[in-house]
Scaffold this motif. Structure first.
Motif, short mmCIF file in Angstrom:
data_model
loop_
_atom_site.label_atom_id
_atom_site.label_comp_id
_atom_site.label_asym_id
_atom_site.label_seq_id
_atom_site.Cartn_x
_atom_site.Cartn_y
_atom_site.Cartn_z
N ASP A 163 0.87 -1.16 0.00
CA ASP A 163 0.00 0.00 0.00
C ASP A 163 0.91 1.22 0.00
O ASP A 163 2.13 1.08 0.12
N LEU A 164 0.32 2.41 -0.10
CA LEU A 164 1.17 3.61 -0.12
C LEU A 164 1.46 4.13 1.28
O LEU A 164 2.20 5.09 1.43
N ASP A 165 0.87 3.51 2.31
CA ASP A 165 1.06 4.08 3.64
C ASP A 165 2.51 4.00 4.12
O ASP A 165 2.91 4.77 4.99
N ASP A 166 3.30 3.10 3.53
CA ASP A 166 4.70 3.05 3.96
C ASP A 166 5.65 3.66 2.91
O ASP A 166 6.84 3.41 2.94
N PHE A 167 5.09 4.45 2.01
CA PHE A 167 5.94 5.20 1.07
C PHE A 167 6.18 6.61 1.64
O PHE A 167 5.30 7.21 2.22
N SER A 168 7.40 7.11 1.39
CA SER A 168 7.68 8.49 1.77
C SER A 168 7.46 9.38 0.55
O SER A 168 7.39 8.90 -0.57
N ARG A 169 7.37 10.68 0.79
CA ARG A 169 7.18 11.59 -0.33
C ARG A 169 8.35 11.52 -1.33
O ARG A 169 8.12 11.44 -2.54
N PRO A 170 9.60 11.50 -0.85
CA PRO A 170 10.70 11.37 -1.82
C PRO A 170 10.62 10.07 -2.63
O PRO A 170 10.94 10.06 -3.82
N GLU A 171 10.19 9.00 -1.99
CA GLU A 171 10.11 7.73 -2.72
C GLU A 171 9.04 7.80 -3.80
O GLU A 171 9.23 7.32 -4.93
N ILE A 172 7.91 8.41 -3.46
CA ILE A 172 6.84 8.56 -4.47
C ILE A 172 7.35 9.41 -5.62
O ILE A 172 7.16 9.09 -6.80
N ASN A 173 8.02 10.51 -5.29
CA ASN A 173 8.54 11.38 -6.34
C ASN A 173 9.53 10.64 -7.24
O ASN A 173 9.49 10.76 -8.46
N ALA A 174 10.39 9.85 -6.60
CA ALA A 174 11.38 9.11 -7.39
C ALA A 174 10.69 8.12 -8.32
O ALA A 174 11.09 7.96 -9.49
N LEU A 175 9.64 7.49 -7.82
CA LEU A 175 8.91 6.53 -8.64
C LEU A 175 8.22 7.22 -9.82
O LEU A 175 8.22 6.73 -10.95
N LEU A 176 7.62 8.38 -9.54
CA LEU A 176 6.94 9.10 -10.61
C LEU A 176 7.95 9.58 -11.65
O LEU A 176 7.67 9.57 -12.86
N ASP A 177 9.14 9.98 -11.19
CA ASP A 177 10.19 10.37 -12.13
C ASP A 177 10.58 9.18 -13.01
O ASP A 177 10.74 9.31 -14.23
N SER A 178 10.71 8.04 -12.37
CA SER A 178 11.09 6.86 -13.12
C SER A 178 9.99 6.46 -14.10
O SER A 178 10.24 6.04 -15.23
N ALA A 179 8.74 6.65 -13.67
CA ALA A 179 7.61 6.35 -14.57
C ALA A 179 7.62 7.27 -15.79
O ALA A 179 7.21 6.87 -16.89
N LYS A 180 8.11 8.47 -15.59
CA LYS A 180 8.19 9.40 -16.72
C LYS A 180 9.15 8.87 -17.78
O LYS A 180 8.88 8.92 -18.98
N GLY A 181 10.25 8.33 -17.32
CA GLY A 181 11.18 7.69 -18.24
C GLY A 181 10.54 6.51 -18.96
O GLY A 181 10.75 6.28 -20.16
N MET A 182 9.74 5.77 -18.22
CA MET A 182 9.06 4.62 -18.82
C MET A 182 8.04 5.08 -19.86
O MET A 182 7.86 4.44 -20.90
N ALA A 183 7.36 6.17 -19.55
CA ALA A 183 6.37 6.69 -20.50
C ALA A 183 7.05 7.04 -21.81
O ALA A 183 6.47 6.87 -22.90
N GLU A 184 8.28 7.50 -21.71
CA GLU A 184 9.03 7.84 -22.93
C GLU A 184 9.26 6.57 -23.77
O GLU A 184 9.13 6.59 -24.99
#
Lengths: 345, 454
Positions: free
Chosen positions: A37-58
């Motif tokens: 679940d997201l309850d054990d994610f930190s804000r930096p971790e979420i940001n890092a994941l979204l950044d990585s997803a951006k690369g994947m979207a490319e």
């Protein structure tokens, strides 16, 4: 089969480039074994994941959607419930990353012979699988696997009414892509929040990113205990979440309005007087949307009941990002699979 | 049960039936208490076994009004043999077996079966509780008089409520002249619904269906009204909410014949244990969440409820502690929380966990002993005469325990077949050292075997 040289080269280049690029994007994501679940994610971790997803979207935008990032990795999707978008999305995500993806559905498997969830999962683990993506009608099923399996990463693709973290991450990704930042946004989630695993994970995700979450719906379908109830410890991250039964008031100045699927059995089990009254009070309509901020995004996790929780004109109108959510889903799941299925390498 | 004479020396003797709380000796001859407190040398027979009990507490053996021995029908969960060994290890010398077996204890033949099996295999005294209704189906009354004559000490459809209010009324009225209580499993099924844990913040967080406190309280309110209507004897099983105590207190103030029991787990742990990580970082759910060994009916509730229950026990509003020992096979718990069976294996941790209240100062040690001996005996009545006492001439049913010994709960060491406890790995303070039934030692702890006994 032989391929024309040109195409072979193209694939080769694609693989090399994407591999390098993917590695570059993803090194910043903190280590994690399971996605429950997201309850054990930190804000930096979420940001890092979204950044990585951006690369994947490319990668997904390329002519040839294939990179070798997970070549030689095996992913099993274990679905005890029906699914279209989540399952296909995980499968596509795995395949684009060159993983071998095995889809197991419960019909036609030993589950029909009465094999328990845990034994099924242990059997899959014994086949040297790297990650299991599980959807199950019971809350906590992925936690059971995470406790008892020691060599496989577990990704929760929806458990009971509890959580759907990959959906929440794709929602965060979609909003961030459209509006730039998440902090300070007003997110209104309207509908059957009580029974919605999507909403529960979205609440965590948006709240952790500093957005203001307002839950809206009939009192009988709001998780009133989530933010109260005696004795319960309310996590500080959820302190800013609000609830409101009045959609006209809740939608005021909203940046995002997310409608949830209303299951018709809610009427039969007494949560609602009628679907008709629900439509009158909580349908996301054009008239109501005028109270939101200009440029408001309309979202829906799907599958939609057009004409019930959301009017057709809104669902397919200019504010709707419902299709973008689906596209984001593949990228976000690529980012997650890359991380979870690559452990122990 | 032949056993030689026995002298327990220098124990702190707590006998709530006489108010005794002093350091002294207990002499047992022919399975009965021969002398207690002061024992003169010439009273002690030749060849008398002596146990040095300095630093230990000696009290009447504990009485449990509520446990599930699972036999007949569910021997893969527990048997009379394993369940009573667990009882002996927990300091219990008399236990009441609930009738939700297969077949259920709803006729004299099954009571006879239980008695016969107990005589052959039980380590402690077993008292059957019989069904309120035939087949536990909640439609017609069981043959209560015949069951009572066969040896049943109370009636209950435990595991299910007597859902039909009229049948409950009739049960309370019909049992009046038998002098036995109706034990009430308080649960409004339409309110508890598909619930698997206490309704509240934790259930909401975990996405689990909740059981509201009102599911228990509304049934208690109904049955207190029926006790008033009939003058019947109502015993409330496993009460778990602050609101239930309110109702119980009112009923007692009005002079109704209503008694109540509370379980060790409801006195000591909360619904936070379902989220897991209690005592660690309670901030996030994790692989330790959804621990199915926390699934029990009534569900673990909030700290507010726990505090109210402890206070009510200390004030004597709640009459006794009962374990609701509910052993299960591993498969019944190695599954999702929704699929898991309700119930905790309690007999072997009951003393250690309830001693926590004593160590925290919220309950006196003598009061704890009372709630495990005189309290439950009083609920049932004549069948337990003399069993909650160390008076001269009473059966030598004795629990000997170390109130301060710390130990770590390891379910694999349980005598019970049911390893289902949320306390696995938890350190408890207070452990039974030895248990005697009719003067015979039925349990002795491993640590004491090397030391104390001589």
């Amino acid at each position: 089969m032989t391929l024309p040289n040109a195409i072979e080269n193209q694939i080769g280049n694609g693989i090399e480039n994407a591999g390098a690029q993917a590695d570059l994007e993803i090194t910043a994501v903190p280590e994690r074994r399971h996605v429950l679940d997201l309850d054990d994610f930190s804000r930096p971790e979420i940001n890092a994941l979204l950044d990585s997803a951006k690369g994947m979207a490319e990668v997904l935008g390329r002519d040839i959607k294939k990179v070798p990032a997970l070549r030689g990795r095996v992913i099993v999707t274990l679905f005890y419930e029906a699914s279209t978008r989540t399952r296909i999305s995980f499968e596509e995500a795995g395949k684009v990353l060159s993983a071998d993806v095995i889809n197991m559905s419960t019909s036609g498997s030993s589950v029909e012979k009465g094999e328990s969830l845990l034994n099924t999962a242990l059997t899959i683990q014994a086949m040297s699988v790297d990650a299991i993506v599980i959807r199950h009608p019971h809350s906590g099923a992925p936690y059971l696997l995470a406790r008892h399996l020691d060599r496989v990463g577990i990704i929760n693709a929806g458990d009971g009414m509890h959580a759907h973290p990959t959906q929440a991450l794709l929602d965060l990704f979609t909003v961030r892509e459209k509006l730039g930042a998440l902090e300070g946004l007003k997110i209104v989630i309207v509908g059957d929040v009580l029974h919605s695993r999507v909403a529960r994970s979205d609440i965590w995700g948006f709240a952790k990113m500093g957005a203001q979450v307002v839950l809206c719906g009939p009192n009988t379908l709001l998780p009133l205990d989530l933010l109260g109830g005696d004795g319960g410890q309310i996590p500080t991250e959820l302190a800013s979440v609000k609830m409101d039964t009045d959609l006209d008031r809740a939608i005021q100045d909203a940046d995002v309005v997310m409608a949830l699927r209303l299951q018709s059995e809610r009427q039969h089990s007494g949560f609602l007087p009628s679907v008709r009254e629900y439509i009158r009070r909580w349908q996301v309509t054009e008239a109501r949307l005028t109270r939101a901020k200009p440029g408001v995004l309309v979202m829906h996790p799907g599958p939609m009941n057009e004409g019930i929780e959301i009017s057709s004109s809104i669902a397919h109108g200019g504010s709707s990002v419902i299709e973008e959510q689906v596209t984001s889903g593949v990228a976000v799941r690529m980012a997650l699979l890359y991380q979870i299925a690559n452990q122990g390498r | 049960m032949g056993s030689g004479p026995l002298l327990i020396k220098g124990a702190r003797i707590i006998d709530a039936s006489s108010g005794m709380d002093q350091v002294g000796h207990i002499l047992v001859v022919d399975g009965k208490i021969a002398a207690v407190g002061q024992v003169s040398q010439d009273q002690v027979p030749d060849g008398c076994q002596t146990i040095d009990a300095a630093g230990l507490v000696a009290c009447p053996g504990f009485i449990d009004l509520h446990c599930h021995l699972r036999e007949p029908g569910f021997e893969f969960k527990e048997t009379i043999a394993s369940g009573t060994r667990a009882a002996a290890k927990g300091g219990f010398t008399s236990i009441c077996a609930m009738p939700n077996t297969e077949p259920p204890i709803d006729n004299a033949a099954v009571v006879d079966f239980l008695r016969f099996r107990s005589q052959a295999e039980a380590s402690v005294k077993v008292f059957p509780i019989a069904c309120v209704s035939k087949g536990r189906l909640g439609r017609e009354l069981s043959e209560m008089e015949e069951l009572a004559s066969a040896g049943a000490v109370a009636f209950s459809d435990d595991g299910d409520p007597v859902y039909d209010a009229t049948l409950m009324r009739l049960a309370l009225a019909y049992s009046l002249d038998l002098g036995l209580p109706i034990i009430d499993h308080c649960q409004d099924l339409s309110l508890s619904g598909n619930g698997v844990m206490a309704e509240g913040a934790v259930a909401s967080r975990l996405g689990l269906d909740g059981i509201p406190a009102a599911a228990e309280e509304s049934m208690i309110a109904r049955d207190i009204a029926l006790a008033q209507l009939t003058g019947g004897r109502l015993h409330l099983a496993h009460i778990s909410t602050a609101g239930s105590i309110h109702l119980l207190r009112q009923a007692k103030d009005r002079g109704l014949r209503v008694t109540a029991e509370v379980c060790p787990h409801h006195l000591t742990i909360t619904d936070q244990w379902v989220l897991g990580g209690v005592g660690k970082d309670a901030g996030a759910a994790g692989p330790f969440s959804y621990d199915t060994s926390t699934k029990v009916y009534p569900p673990l509730r909030t700290q507010r409820d726990v505090d109210a229950l402890v206070q009510a026990l200390a004030e004597g509003v709640i009459d006794c502690i009962a374990t609701d020992h509910a052993p299960h096979d591993a498969t019944s718990k190695q599954c999702t929380y929704e699929e898991a069976a309700f119930g905790i294996s309690v007999l072997e941790t009951a003393l250690g966990s309830t001693m926590q209240m004593v160590h925290q100062g919220s309950l006196g040690l003598a009061d704890l002993v009372h709630s495990l001996t005189v309290g439950p005996a009083g609920v049932v009545g004549p069948a337990f005469d003399g069993l909650a006492s160390l008076n001269t001439g009473t059966p030598a049913d004795i629990a000997l325990f170390d109130p301060d010994l710390e130990w770590v709960v390891d379910p694999q060491e349980f005598q019970s077949q049911g390893k289902n406890t949320p306390l696995a790995g938890v350190t408890l303070r207070g452990q039974v050292v030895a248990t005697f039934v009719d003067g015979k030692m039925v349990y002795q702890s491993e640590t004491s075997k090397t030391g104390a006994a001589s």
